[in-house]
Write a protein that holds these residues in place. Structure first.
Motif, PDB file in Angstrom:
ATOM      1  N   CYS A 138       0.554  -1.576   0.234  1.00 33.11           N
ATOM      2  CA  CYS A 138       0.009   0.099  -0.105  1.00 33.11           C
ATOM      3  C   CYS A 138       1.072   1.180   0.013  1.00 33.11           C
ATOM      4  CB  CYS A 138      -0.967   0.251   1.003  1.00 33.11           C
ATOM      5  SG  CYS A 138      -2.081  -1.249   1.601  1.00 33.11           S
ATOM      6  N   LEU A 139       1.622   1.260   0.831  1.00 35.31           N
ATOM      7  CA  LEU A 139       2.718   2.613   0.540  1.00 35.31           C
ATOM      8  C   LEU A 139       3.577   2.698  -0.874  1.00 35.31           C
ATOM      9  CD1 LEU A 139       4.259   2.657   4.291  1.00 35.31           C
ATOM     10  CD2 LEU A 139       2.893   4.161   3.518  1.00 35.31           C
ATOM     11  N   THR A 140       3.724   1.876  -0.982  1.00 33.34           N
ATOM     12  CA  THR A 140       4.156   1.184  -2.374  1.00 33.34           C
ATOM     13  C   THR A 140       3.429   2.137  -3.176  1.00 33.34           C
ATOM     14  OG1 THR A 140       6.148  -0.266  -2.068  1.00 33.34           O
ATOM     15  CG2 THR A 140       5.588  -0.172  -4.793  1.00 33.34           C
ATOM     16  N   ASN A 141       2.517   1.793  -3.453  1.00 36.67           N
ATOM     17  CA  ASN A 141       1.012   2.154  -4.586  1.00 36.67           C
ATOM     18  C   ASN A 141       1.446   3.767  -3.760  1.00 36.67           C
ATOM     19  OD1 ASN A 141       0.701   0.005  -5.435  1.00 36.67           O
ATOM     20  ND2 ASN A 141      -0.924  -1.085  -4.091  1.00 36.67           N
ATOM     21  N   TYR A 142       1.168   4.216  -2.697  1.00 41.66           N
ATOM     22  CA  TYR A 142       0.701   5.934  -2.663  1.00 41.66           C
ATOM     23  C   TYR A 142       2.097   6.375  -3.041  1.00 41.66           C
ATOM     24  CZ  TYR A 142       1.648   9.826   0.016  1.00 41.66           C
ATOM     25  OH  TYR A 142       1.458  11.470   0.599  1.00 41.66           O
ATOM     26  N   PHE A 143       3.289   5.738  -3.013  1.00 36.57           N
ATOM     27  CA  PHE A 143       4.403   6.626  -3.899  1.00 36.57           C
ATOM     28  C   PHE A 143       4.120   6.431  -5.393  1.00 36.57           C
ATOM     29  CE2 PHE A 143       5.989   7.192   0.532  1.00 36.57           C
ATOM     30  CZ  PHE A 143       6.830   8.016   0.104  1.00 36.57           C
ATOM     31  N   ALA A 144       4.012   5.481  -5.773  1.00 34.54           N
ATOM     32  CA  ALA A 144       4.036   5.363  -6.970  1.00 34.54           C
ATOM     33  C   ALA A 144       2.142   6.328  -7.990  1.00 34.54           C
ATOM     34  CB  ALA A 144       3.055   3.819  -7.342  1.00 34.54           C
ATOM     35  N   THR A 145       1.540   6.744  -7.122  1.00 31.13           N
ATOM     36  CA  THR A 145      -0.058   7.335  -7.783  1.00 31.13           C
ATOM     37  C   THR A 145       0.775   9.072  -7.182  1.00 31.13           C
ATOM     38  OG1 THR A 145      -0.853   6.773  -5.920  1.00 31.13           O
ATOM     39  CG2 THR A 145      -1.582   5.490  -7.778  1.00 31.13           C
ATOM     40  N   SER A 146       1.003   9.314  -5.869  1.00 26.80           N
ATOM     41  CA  SER A 146       1.738  10.355  -6.190  1.00 26.80           C
ATOM     42  C   SER A 146       2.558  11.227  -6.773  1.00 26.80           C
ATOM     43  CB  SER A 146       1.717  10.756  -4.478  1.00 26.80           C
ATOM     44  OG  SER A 146       3.305   9.919  -4.047  1.00 26.80           O
ATOM     45  N   GLU A 147       3.267  10.511  -7.544  1.00 26.61           N
ATOM     46  CA  GLU A 147       4.537  11.124  -8.572  1.00 26.61           C
ATOM     47  C   GLU A 147       5.481  11.662  -8.108  1.00 26.61           C
ATOM     48  OE1 GLU A 147       2.871  14.264 -10.887  1.00 26.61           O
ATOM     49  OE2 GLU A 147       1.536  12.450 -12.403  1.00 26.61           O
ATOM     50  N   GLN A 148       5.945  10.987  -6.491  1.00 29.36           N
ATOM     51  CA  GLN A 148       7.000  10.948  -5.792  1.00 29.36           C
ATOM     52  C   GLN A 148       8.716   9.823  -5.848  1.00 29.36           C
ATOM     53  OE1 GLN A 148       6.889  12.846  -1.339  1.00 29.36           O
ATOM     54  NE2 GLN A 148       4.322  11.853  -1.867  1.00 29.36           N
ATOM     55  N   LEU A 149       9.412  10.387  -5.590  1.00 31.63           N
ATOM     56  CA  LEU A 149      10.216   9.315  -6.198  1.00 31.63           C
ATOM     57  C   LEU A 149       9.851   7.731  -6.229  1.00 31.63           C
ATOM     58  CD1 LEU A 149      13.466  11.452  -4.767  1.00 31.63           C
ATOM     59  CD2 LEU A 149      12.776  11.165  -6.810  1.00 31.63           C
ATOM     60  N   PRO A 150      10.570   6.865  -7.461  1.00 27.16           N
ATOM     61  CA  PRO A 150      10.481   5.788  -7.175  1.00 27.16           C
ATOM     62  C   PRO A 150      10.268   4.846  -5.549  1.00 27.16           C
ATOM     63  CG  PRO A 150      10.646   6.408  -8.896  1.00 27.16           C
ATOM     64  CD  PRO A 150      10.846   7.494  -8.450  1.00 27.16           C
ATOM     65  N   THR A 151       9.515   4.747  -4.842  1.00 29.54           N
ATOM     66  CA  THR A 151       9.846   4.043  -3.236  1.00 29.54           C
ATOM     67  C   THR A 151       9.650   2.927  -3.171  1.00 29.54           C
ATOM     68  OG1 THR A 151      10.187   6.332  -3.009  1.00 29.54           O
ATOM     69  CG2 THR A 151      10.050   4.624  -0.849  1.00 29.54           C
ATOM     70  N   ARG A 152      10.201   1.837  -2.512  1.00 28.13           N
ATOM     71  CA  ARG A 152       9.761   0.265  -2.389  1.00 28.13           C
ATOM     72  C   ARG A 152       9.410   0.030  -0.555  1.00 28.13           C
ATOM     73  NH1 ARG A 152       9.315  -3.533  -5.585  1.00 28.13           N
ATOM     74  NH2 ARG A 152       8.809  -4.995  -3.885  1.00 28.13           N
ATOM     75  N   PHE A 153       8.793  -0.491  -0.622  1.00 30.10           N
ATOM     76  CA  PHE A 153       9.216  -0.498   0.813  1.00 30.10           C
ATOM     77  C   PHE A 153       9.081  -2.334   1.333  1.00 30.10           C
ATOM     78  CE2 PHE A 153       7.256   3.659   1.190  1.00 30.10           C
ATOM     79  CZ  PHE A 153       7.442   3.949   1.931  1.00 30.10           C
ATOM     80  N   TRP A 154       9.466  -2.632   2.699  1.00 24.99           N
ATOM     81  CA  TRP A 154       9.735  -3.736   3.597  1.00 24.99           C
ATOM     82  C   TRP A 154       9.495  -4.154   4.336  1.00 24.99           C
ATOM     83  CZ3 TRP A 154      13.066  -2.235  -1.085  1.00 24.99           C
ATOM     84  CH2 TRP A 154      12.746  -3.296  -2.101  1.00 24.99           C
ATOM     85  N   LEU A 155       8.302  -4.597   5.130  1.00 23.11           N
ATOM     86  CA  LEU A 155       8.368  -4.167   6.693  1.00 23.11           C
ATOM     87  C   LEU A 155       7.807  -5.953   7.149  1.00 23.11           C
ATOM     88  CD1 LEU A 155       5.793  -1.381   5.863  1.00 23.11           C
ATOM     89  CD2 LEU A 155       7.828  -1.261   7.073  1.00 23.11           C
ATOM     90  N   SER A 156       8.104  -5.809   8.629  1.00 24.80           N
ATOM     91  CA  SER A 156       7.735  -6.977   9.097  1.00 24.80           C
ATOM     92  C   SER A 156       7.730  -7.122  10.629  1.00 24.80           C
ATOM     93  CB  SER A 156       9.037  -8.050   9.017  1.00 24.80           C
ATOM     94  OG  SER A 156       9.013  -8.790   8.130  1.00 24.80           O
ATOM     95  N   ALA A 157       6.789  -7.164  11.315  1.00 20.09           N
ATOM     96  CA  ALA A 157       7.045  -7.056  12.946  1.00 20.09           C
ATOM     97  C   ALA A 157       6.530  -8.242  13.072  1.00 20.09           C
ATOM     98  CB  ALA A 157       5.901  -6.035  13.154  1.00 20.09           C
ATOM     99  N   ASP A 158       6.260  -9.040  14.356  1.00 26.22           N
ATOM    100  CA  ASP A 158       5.635  -9.763  15.195  1.00 26.22           C
ATOM    101  C   ASP A 158       5.774 -10.334  16.026  1.00 26.22           C
ATOM    102  OD1 ASP A 158       7.800  -9.533  16.358  1.00 26.22           O
ATOM    103  OD2 ASP A 158       8.923 -11.783  15.623  1.00 26.22           O
ATOM    104  N   GLY A 159       5.225  -8.793  16.635  1.00 27.35           N
ATOM    105  CA  GLY A 159       4.907  -8.690  18.388  1.00 27.35           C
ATOM    106  C   GLY A 159       6.214  -8.287  19.821  1.00 27.35           C
ATOM    107  N   GLN A 160       7.319  -8.788  18.738  1.00 31.06           N
ATOM    108  CA  GLN A 160       8.380  -8.612  19.793  1.00 31.06           C
ATOM    109  C   GLN A 160       9.358  -7.631  19.139  1.00 31.06           C
ATOM    110  OE1 GLN A 160       8.701 -10.317  22.548  1.00 31.06           O
ATOM    111  NE2 GLN A 160       6.858 -11.503  21.665  1.00 31.06           N
TER     112      GLN A 160
END
Length: 295
Positions: A138-160
């Motif tokens: 979703c964040l990658t799509n945000y940057f793609a549609t807002s005509e900003q610099l191409p940006t990619r995200f990788w996110l992880s969380a496990d409760g710790q």
């Protein structure tokens, strides 16, 4: 290792990166509320995303990420200040949440808003549909549609712990040809796409970057500290009462048995005001200390 964000640059291409690791601040956020595991994971990912983004924007103020939906999780909200202070909250309907619920299942028909609220200057907000299997999508799509610099995200969380990686293509400098720039960008993304969640959560930055980009020339900068921090205060709660007007504020005290309680949704701090406090507010606006009539 304390919570941090750490920037890196590719020496031979126009790409920058950022790595974020959150443990203490993430634990602080989760300790304030009893979140189901899928909600705790989403909130951790959004905390990591805000921490990554604050490093891409040079300003003094507050970055706010807010996701809303009509589903089991109607709200995810995270704030990160330019000083590296984080807080976050989620609203959810526990009876609707399965153990392995995905983002589309938890937040259907959602929207994602990013707000930049500088201390000086104009507030800015961008909104995009919450489309994608993950928050990173979703964040990658945000940057793609807002005509900003191409940006990619990788996110992880496990409760710790919560971790994040950002790659961003910079304006042409080292590589001038469009085809060459695109090939370099796609190569960096393809390698980052090989990251497993357990690697992102478990490896230190140098080991992770070496595993991904050992054939590339990288510069890793000094880490920047991050920590949990809440901007609530007795003064801000006082302003909320003053905004009601004296008659309504005094009526509110009476309706609540002689004392108004204002709770912070983020940190659960409680601010108490009795009739004497409210009267003092409208005499001189003072809110530093509660009155001596407190029991």
């Amino acid at each position: 290792m304390p919570d941090f964000s750490q920037r890196f640059l590719f020496d031979d291409s126009d790409i920058r990166g950022e790595l974020v690791g959150l443990n203490d601040s993430y634990s602080h956020v989760l300790a304030k509320h009893s979140y189901p595991q899928p909600v705790a994971q989403l909130l951790g990912e959004l905390l990591a995303a805000a921490s990554l983004l604050i490093g891409t924007i040079k300003f003094e103020g507050l970055l706010i990420l807010q996701a809303r939906s009509s589903g089991a999780v109607p709200l995810l909200m995270v704030e990160c200040s330019s000083e590296g202070e984080l807080r976050g909250i989620a609203r959810y309907h526990a009876e609707q949440i399965g153990a392995d619920a995905s983002l589309p299942e938890l937040m259907p028909d959602g929207v994602l808003a990013m707000t930049v609220d500088p201390k000086a200057g104009q507030r800015y907000q961008g909104i995009v549909d919450l489309e994608g299997e993950t928050l990173a999508d979703c964040l990658t799509n945000y940057f793609a549609t807002s005509e900003q610099l191409p940006t990619r995200f990788w996110l992880s969380a496990d409760g710790q712990g919560a971790r994040g990686l950002l790659l961003q293509q910079l304006p042409a400098d080292r590589l001038k040809e469009a085809d060459e720039r695109e090939a370099s960008w796609q190569h960096a993304i393809a390698l980052a796409d090989t990251i497993k969640a357990e690697e992102l959560l478990g490896l230190d930055n140098e080991t992770l970057l070496h595993r991904l980009y050992h054939q590339e020339a990288l510069r890793l900068f000094e880490p920047r500290p991050l920590q949990f921090g809440c901007s609530c205060s007795r003064e801000r709660s006082s302003r909320a009462l003053i905004s009601l007007g004296q008659a309504d504020a005094e009526a509110l005290v009476q309706e609540h048995g002689g004392r108004v309680e204002i709770d912070c949704q983020f940190c659960n701090e409680r601010y108490l005001f009795d009739a004497a406090d409210v009267l003092q507010l409208f005499i001189d606006g003072s809110s530093d200390e509660p009155s001596d009539t407190r029991h």
